[in-house]
Write a protein that holds these residues in place. Structure first.
Motif, short mmCIF file in Angstrom:
data_model
loop_
_atom_site.label_atom_id
_atom_site.label_comp_id
_atom_site.label_asym_id
_atom_site.label_seq_id
_atom_site.Cartn_x
_atom_site.Cartn_y
_atom_site.Cartn_z
N ASP A 112 0.82 -1.28 0.16
CA ASP A 112 0.01 -0.21 -0.02
C ASP A 112 0.88 1.27 -0.05
O ASP A 112 0.44 2.25 -0.27
CB ASP A 112 -1.15 0.09 1.28
N ASP A 113 2.17 1.14 0.24
CA ASP A 113 2.98 2.31 0.47
C ASP A 113 3.92 2.33 -0.94
O ASP A 113 4.84 3.19 -0.87
CB ASP A 113 3.84 2.28 1.65
N ASP A 114 3.97 1.36 -1.70
CA ASP A 114 4.90 1.29 -2.88
C ASP A 114 4.28 2.54 -3.93
O ASP A 114 2.82 2.80 -3.77
CB ASP A 114 4.70 0.06 -3.67
N SER A 115 5.06 2.86 -4.89
CA SER A 115 4.58 3.98 -5.59
C SER A 115 5.54 3.96 -7.01
O SER A 115 6.87 3.56 -6.82
CB SER A 115 4.57 5.41 -5.00
N THR A 116 5.01 4.68 -7.88
CA THR A 116 5.89 4.59 -9.34
C THR A 116 5.71 6.27 -9.48
O THR A 116 4.59 6.77 -9.50
CB THR A 116 5.21 3.55 -10.43
N TRP A 117 6.85 6.64 -10.32
CA TRP A 117 6.91 8.27 -10.30
C TRP A 117 7.68 8.33 -11.76
O TRP A 117 8.68 7.53 -12.07
CB TRP A 117 7.67 9.02 -9.43
#
Length: 133
Positions: A98-103
């Motif tokens: 839930d705290d992973d992200s892509t930018w």
């Protein structure tokens, strides 16, 4: 992906290791400590909420690990990967998926721009970070 996680990911890119040819790879250019300067949500400046103490940061280590911190969200750690072809920076948080992200990131001198990728929620966010020397 939670809003605090998206905002924690601010502040990034830069000083790097030289390659044999003397140039710095795109990935190496992201290595360093970045401080969060500005955060927008849907075009609205939310920096005062996202970084009320003005101390939010992220450090991208050459070994592929990261650490971030600052009030009110606290410390986070994990791993990062970068795809130079797509300009995508992925953050795999130790706090869970839930705290992973892509930018999508772009670097100009000592300024890195982060643009959320993926869900409609993630795409609302833009972060401007400055390299700390």
């Amino acid at each position: 992906m939670s809003r605090p996680v998206l905002l924690v990911l601010a502040a990034l890119v830069a000083s790097g290791c030289a390659t044999a040819s003397g140039s710095v790879s795109a990935r190496d250019a992201l290595v360093g400590r970045w401080t969060m300067e500005r955060v927008t949500d849907g075009g609205n400046d939310v920096s005062a909420t996202a970084n009320p103490a003005g101390d939010r940061f992220i450090v991208l280590h050459a070994d592929g690990t990261f650490e971030s911190g600052g009030r009110p969200y606290g410390r986070n750690t994990g791993r990062w990967v970068y795809n130079a072809r797509t300009r995508r920076l992925g953050l795999d948080s130790d706090l869970g998926p839930d705290d992973d992200s892509t930018w999508a990131v772009s670097l100009r001198d000592d300024t890195m721009e982060w643009e959320g990728v993926g869900s409609a929620y993630a795409r609302r966010f833009r972060i401007t970070s400055r390299r700390v020397r």
